[in-house]
Write a protein that holds these residues in place. Structure first.
Motif, PDB file in Angstrom:
ATOM      1  N   GLY A 152       0.806  -1.213   0.000  1.00  0.00           N
ATOM      2  CA  GLY A 152       0.000   0.000   0.000  1.00  0.00           C
ATOM      3  C   GLY A 152       0.836   1.260   0.000  1.00  0.00           C
ATOM      4  O   GLY A 152       0.329   2.358  -0.273  1.00  0.00           O
ATOM      5  N   ASP A 153       2.148   1.115   0.279  1.00  0.00           N
ATOM      6  CA  ASP A 153       3.045   2.280   0.287  1.00  0.00           C
ATOM      7  C   ASP A 153       3.208   2.870  -1.110  1.00  0.00           C
ATOM      8  O   ASP A 153       3.093   2.159  -2.124  1.00  0.00           O
ATOM      9  CB  ASP A 153       4.439   1.864   0.786  1.00  0.00           C
ATOM     10  N   THR A 154       3.502   4.162  -1.147  1.00  0.00           N
ATOM     11  CA  THR A 154       4.093   4.767  -2.334  1.00  0.00           C
ATOM     12  C   THR A 154       5.592   4.540  -2.217  1.00  0.00           C
ATOM     13  O   THR A 154       6.207   4.905  -1.203  1.00  0.00           O
ATOM     14  CB  THR A 154       3.795   6.270  -2.411  1.00  0.00           C
ATOM     15  N   VAL A 155       6.197   3.903  -3.226  1.00  0.00           N
ATOM     16  CA  VAL A 155       7.603   3.506  -3.133  1.00  0.00           C
ATOM     17  C   VAL A 155       8.417   4.130  -4.264  1.00  0.00           C
ATOM     18  O   VAL A 155       7.880   4.513  -5.309  1.00  0.00           O
ATOM     19  CB  VAL A 155       7.761   1.968  -3.179  1.00  0.00           C
ATOM     20  N   ILE A 156       9.720   4.217  -4.034  1.00  0.00           N
ATOM     21  CA  ILE A 156      10.664   4.689  -5.056  1.00  0.00           C
ATOM     22  C   ILE A 156      11.205   3.468  -5.792  1.00  0.00           C
ATOM     23  O   ILE A 156      11.709   2.526  -5.162  1.00  0.00           O
ATOM     24  CB  ILE A 156      11.820   5.473  -4.416  1.00  0.00           C
ATOM     25  N   VAL A 157      11.089   3.480  -7.119  1.00  0.00           N
ATOM     26  CA  VAL A 157      11.565   2.377  -7.959  1.00  0.00           C
ATOM     27  C   VAL A 157      12.773   2.857  -8.744  1.00  0.00           C
ATOM     28  O   VAL A 157      12.735   3.929  -9.351  1.00  0.00           O
ATOM     29  CB  VAL A 157      10.463   1.889  -8.919  1.00  0.00           C
ATOM     30  N   ARG A 158      13.822   2.062  -8.727  1.00  0.00           N
ATOM     31  CA  ARG A 158      15.070   2.429  -9.410  1.00  0.00           C
ATOM     32  C   ARG A 158      15.371   1.408 -10.489  1.00  0.00           C
ATOM     33  O   ARG A 158      15.195   0.215 -10.310  1.00  0.00           O
ATOM     34  CB  ARG A 158      16.226   2.463  -8.412  1.00  0.00           C
ATOM     35  N   ARG A 159      15.847   1.932 -11.634  1.00  0.00           N
ATOM     36  CA  ARG A 159      16.306   1.053 -12.709  1.00  0.00           C
ATOM     37  C   ARG A 159      17.487   1.709 -13.391  1.00  0.00           C
ATOM     38  O   ARG A 159      17.450   2.898 -13.708  1.00  0.00           O
ATOM     39  CB  ARG A 159      15.208   0.792 -13.739  1.00  0.00           C
ATOM     40  N   ALA A 160      18.561   0.944 -13.626  1.00  0.00           N
ATOM     41  CA  ALA A 160      19.752   1.460 -14.303  1.00  0.00           C
ATOM     42  C   ALA A 160      20.153   0.488 -15.394  1.00  0.00           C
ATOM     43  O   ALA A 160      20.489  -0.654 -15.122  1.00  0.00           O
ATOM     44  CB  ALA A 160      20.900   1.635 -13.314  1.00  0.00           C
ATOM     45  N   GLY A 161      20.107   0.948 -16.645  1.00  0.00           N
ATOM     46  CA  GLY A 161      20.497   0.093 -17.759  1.00  0.00           C
ATOM     47  C   GLY A 161      19.666  -1.168 -17.813  1.00  0.00           C
ATOM     48  O   GLY A 161      18.439  -1.132 -17.786  1.00  0.00           O
ATOM     49  N   ASP A 162      20.371  -2.329 -17.866  1.00  0.00           N
ATOM     50  CA  ASP A 162      19.683  -3.614 -17.940  1.00  0.00           C
ATOM     51  C   ASP A 162      19.480  -4.248 -16.567  1.00  0.00           C
ATOM     52  O   ASP A 162      19.068  -5.398 -16.454  1.00  0.00           O
ATOM     53  CB  ASP A 162      20.492  -4.587 -18.814  1.00  0.00           C
ATOM     54  N   VAL A 163      19.808  -3.497 -15.501  1.00  0.00           N
ATOM     55  CA  VAL A 163      19.678  -4.051 -14.166  1.00  0.00           C
ATOM     56  C   VAL A 163      18.206  -4.238 -13.822  1.00  0.00           C
ATOM     57  O   VAL A 163      17.356  -3.417 -14.164  1.00  0.00           O
ATOM     58  CB  VAL A 163      20.355  -3.125 -13.133  1.00  0.00           C
ATOM     59  N   ILE A 164      17.887  -5.349 -13.130  1.00  0.00           N
ATOM     60  CA  ILE A 164      16.506  -5.620 -12.728  1.00  0.00           C
ATOM     61  C   ILE A 164      16.007  -4.484 -11.844  1.00  0.00           C
ATOM     62  O   ILE A 164      16.704  -4.060 -10.916  1.00  0.00           O
ATOM     63  CB  ILE A 164      16.439  -6.954 -11.958  1.00  0.00           C
ATOM     64  N   PRO A 165      14.823  -3.950 -12.090  1.00  0.00           N
ATOM     65  CA  PRO A 165      14.304  -2.855 -11.256  1.00  0.00           C
ATOM     66  C   PRO A 165      14.212  -3.279  -9.793  1.00  0.00           C
ATOM     67  O   PRO A 165      13.927  -4.441  -9.489  1.00  0.00           O
ATOM     68  CB  PRO A 165      12.911  -2.597 -11.848  1.00  0.00           C
ATOM     69  N   GLU A 166      14.459  -2.334  -8.898  1.00  0.00           N
ATOM     70  CA  GLU A 166      14.370  -2.638  -7.478  1.00  0.00           C
ATOM     71  C   GLU A 166      13.599  -1.544  -6.754  1.00  0.00           C
ATOM     72  O   GLU A 166      13.512  -0.403  -7.213  1.00  0.00           O
ATOM     73  CB  GLU A 166      15.756  -2.776  -6.852  1.00  0.00           C
ATOM     74  N   VAL A 167      13.015  -1.912  -5.616  1.00  0.00           N
ATOM     75  CA  VAL A 167      12.337  -0.951  -4.755  1.00  0.00           C
ATOM     76  C   VAL A 167      13.375  -0.381  -3.795  1.00  0.00           C
ATOM     77  O   VAL A 167      13.972  -1.124  -3.005  1.00  0.00           O
ATOM     78  CB  VAL A 167      11.185  -1.616  -3.982  1.00  0.00           C
TER      79      VAL A 167
END
Length: 708
Positions: free
Chosen positions: A409-424
């Motif tokens: 239910g949180d609003t979260v920050i999602v990060r993605r760099a290049g081909d790296v798997i997205p992470e919270v």
């Protein structure tokens, strides 16, 4: 016009068109209008149409693309294409510079006063002492340049003409994309000038400029076709088209940043220039575009200033970059620094901060991996970040979820760099709703969500695992997919969808079951016609005699990657010897530590894993030894260092023969070095060997060792 005059006109047109191509695609400085260029090309095409026997492979007209290929053939790189280690923080760069300086000082190439060893050629200021008058910048000299966000390729020229182009692949073996590369006007089909070596491999990046990408997508939309997501995907997809005529229509560019094999007519390895910067200038002289933003830097402070300046200008560049690269400038220093695993010690990629966006965490699912690891995966409200739409992101493990205090239910920050798997990255706490739910793995999954087996978390580990092993369908699927992958058994056509159908239908439970599949049976599965079934059965049959290292990697043993599998296979020589090896035996393999040794021993201590190997043997799978068994290797367990030029053996040939004899080749001399093999113009490595008392051999001595 006479034939002689017409032929002279043809040669003049080719020269003029290639000069315009170079100005437009390499120098970014066109000197004629498009209409004028088109008229020149039309004149050349007319002459070649009337005289087809005058057409040569390096004519500008031959860049339109050849006939479509059925597949991409494998290409073995003469010199491995290595990847770079990554740095994300300033502290990483400070540590990198400190390591480089320390190794060079220890090697004797540098001294505490900054003097540079000159035994290997002219002096190059790697670590200059203060001079009179204006104080020079201090520190090791580096070349800093852009890290392009494209596709790495290798171009091979023989006698000055392009003969082969290949993707990086796994670093040792790539795919043949020669026909596609020939369509790129920024790639010379024939090297400029008359000083080209007999063999030259040029490494670089194929990419698409932002403006070209925008125009390409406009054309896609005008044709009512799906637009590309980002320039990198567009470039990669364009370069891997089976039809080169499609590639020819895509605005791709090539930038050179390095080299592989360089040899003279006698097959001797060459080092035409003494520094990285001079080598790039040398490549530019042959007609290649090189990074326009490269700069000399001394020491970590200047590297960080370069990084900040490029980061500030990043948005205004004509192409996408995802960081900068630092390389030690002096090539002797690069040799001393050498390599670790798949990356050089003398270079590092300083990545820009990953792109981040916020979205809502809708739920947390649990996936079971091929090793039984239970991984929590965030189910997200779709968000566009890093050039793609992200709907799922990794949460790593339960400890990470609690550490970051991420709740459903949180609003979260999602990060993605290049081909790296997205992470919270974490939650936005000020936006947390009152009903946000904490995550409890045991409450959600008291048992394996796939097979119902018990789950466990060993002391000292962060991962919770299913204990079902091959009984667990999820692990079966992942294990089979892993085994069929390119670095393992390389069974082309055995995709995840088909594996899922085979496992769910009960047809395949172990790897050995694959070898009982037939064309008629496979052709009954969805999207598996007769031809596809025939090709798959052929691919399965071709995998019956894999290198031992690939079969070992295919078994999916924890902590055993393809490099470790290769080292273990070369050391023991047979699957039976590996299966019977004790932990102490395994610890004798270079670079195998207690964790890896224990993991291999535990794997083969399980009866069902030995049954898998036995079933494979019964199915006709016969692994081939990568090299001769350890007992027959005269250099088993020995580390050698090569320096200088030998009378008959090239550096690559000597390395191959040492590896085949069970030895290892290192780029630096230490007390663990068994022998240093010194040829003509040997430099600091020879001095280091004499200082440490390491035995020194010439080529004859090496050949005597190799012969036992």
């Amino acid at each position: 016009m006479t034939d002689d005059a017409l032929r002279q006109r043809l040669l003049a047109l080719r020269t003029e068109i290639e000069a315009h191509n170079h100005r437009y695609y390499v120098l970014d400085d066109p000197s004629v209008s498009d209409a004028h260029y088109d008229r020149l090309m039309a004149d050349l095409q007319a002459i070649e149409h009337d005289h087809p026997d005058w057409v040569t492979p390096d004519s500008p007209t031959q860049r339109v693309g050849a006939a479509p290929a059925g597949h991409f053939a494998p290409v073995r790189h003469a010199v491995r294409m290595l990847s770079l280690g990554n740095a994300f923080e300033d502290q990483d760069i400070l540590a990198f510079d400190e390591r480089v300086t320390g190794i060079l000082l220890e090697s004797g190439l540098l001294t505490p006063t900054g003097q540079v060893d000159q035994a290997d050629g002219p002096q190059h200021e790697l670590f200059p002492a203060p001079g009179a008058g204006k104080q020079p910048a201090h520190g090791v000299a580096y070349v800093a340049e852009y890290k392009f966000d494209g596709l790495a390729v290798s171009l091979r020229y023989e006698q000055g003409r392009l003969t082969q182009a290949a993707t990086r692949g796994d670093g040792s073996e790539g795919e043949d994309i020669t026909a596609n590369i020939r369509t790129l006007r920024s790639v010379p089909l024939r090297l400029h000038g008359d000083a080209a070596p007999a063999v030259l491999e040029v490494r670089g990046e194929v990419l698409m400029a932002r403006a070209d990408f925008a125009r390409l997508n406009e054309q896609q939309l005008a044709r009512r076709e799906k637009p590309f997501v980002n320039p990198r995907n567009a470039a990669a997809g364009s370069l891997r088209q089976l039809d080169p005529q499609v590639t020819a229509q895509r605005p791709l560019r090539f930038y050179a940043y390095g080299w592989g094999q360089i040899q003279d007519a006698a097959g001797h390895d060459l080092r035409p220039r003494a520094t990285q910067a001079a080598m790039l200038d040398w490549l530019a002289g042959f007609g290649f575009a090189v990074s326009p933003g490269r700069q000399h830097c001394r020491g970590a402070a200047e590297l960080l200033r370069f990084y900040a300046a490029v980061g500030a200008a990043r948005a205004s560049l004509p192409y996408d970059i995802d960081g900068v690269v630092y390389k030690v400038d002096d090539l002797r220093a690069q040799e001393v620094l050498g390599f670790v695993a798949r990356a050089p010690r003398f270079a590092i990629a300083h990545k820009f901060p990953a792109q981040e966006e916020t979205t809502r965490l809708l739920g947390i699912d649990v996936q079971v991996g091929r090793t039984g690891a239970l991984t929590p995966v965030a189910r997200l409200q779709p968000v566009f970040v890093g050039g793609v739409t992200v709907t799922n992101a990794t949460l790593h493990n339960e400890d990470e979820i609690h550490r970051k205090d991420v709740r459903i239910g949180d609003t979260v920050i999602v990060r993605r760099a290049g081909d790296v798997i997205p992470e919270v990255v974490g939650p936005v706490l000020e936006l947390r709703p009152a009903d946000a739910l904490p995550f409890d793995l045991l409450a959600v999954c008291p048992v394996c969500p796939v097979c119902g087996s018990a789950i466990e978390r060993l002391e000292g580990e962060a991962i919770t695992r299913c204990t079902g092993g091959l009984f667990c369908p999820a692990q079966r699927k992942q294990t089979l997919w892993h085994a069929a992958s390119r670095k393992a058994l390389d069974i082309d056509g055995l995709g995840d969808k088909l594996i899922e159908q085979l496992v769910d239908g009960g047809r395949v439970s172990t790897l050995a079951d694959l070898y009982g599949l037939g064309e008629l049976e496979l052709s009954t599965y969805p999207r598996m016609g007769q031809k596809s079934a025939q090709n798959l059965v052929q691919a399965i049959d071709q995998s019956r005699r894999p290198p031992l290292s690939r079969l070992l990697y295919a078994l999916g043993i924890r902590h055993v990657g393809d490099t470790t599998a290769r080292d273990v296979a070369r050391h023991f020589g047979s699957m039976q010897a590996i299966m019977d090896a004790s932990e102490d035996d395994l610890l004798q393999v270079p670079d195998v530590g207690p964790v890896v040794a224990a993991s291999i021993r535990r794997f083969f201590a399980e009866a069902h894993n030995r049954e898998v190997v036995a079933a494979l043997q019964a199915a006709g799978v016969e692994p081939q030894a990568d090299v001769a068994p350890a007992g027959a290797k005269p250099l088993a367990g020995k580390t050698l260092v090569l320096t200088g030029t030998m009378p008959t053996l090239t550096r690559d040939e000597a390395t191959r023969r040492i590896l085949a004899a069970g030895g290892k080749v290192s780029g630096s001399v230490s007390r663990k070095t068994a022998w240093v093999v010194a040829g003509d113009e040997a430099g600091s490595k020879l001095a280091k060997a004499e200082e440490l008392g390491v035995p020194v051999l010439d080529e004859a001595g090496l050949l005597a060792l190799l012969s036992g």
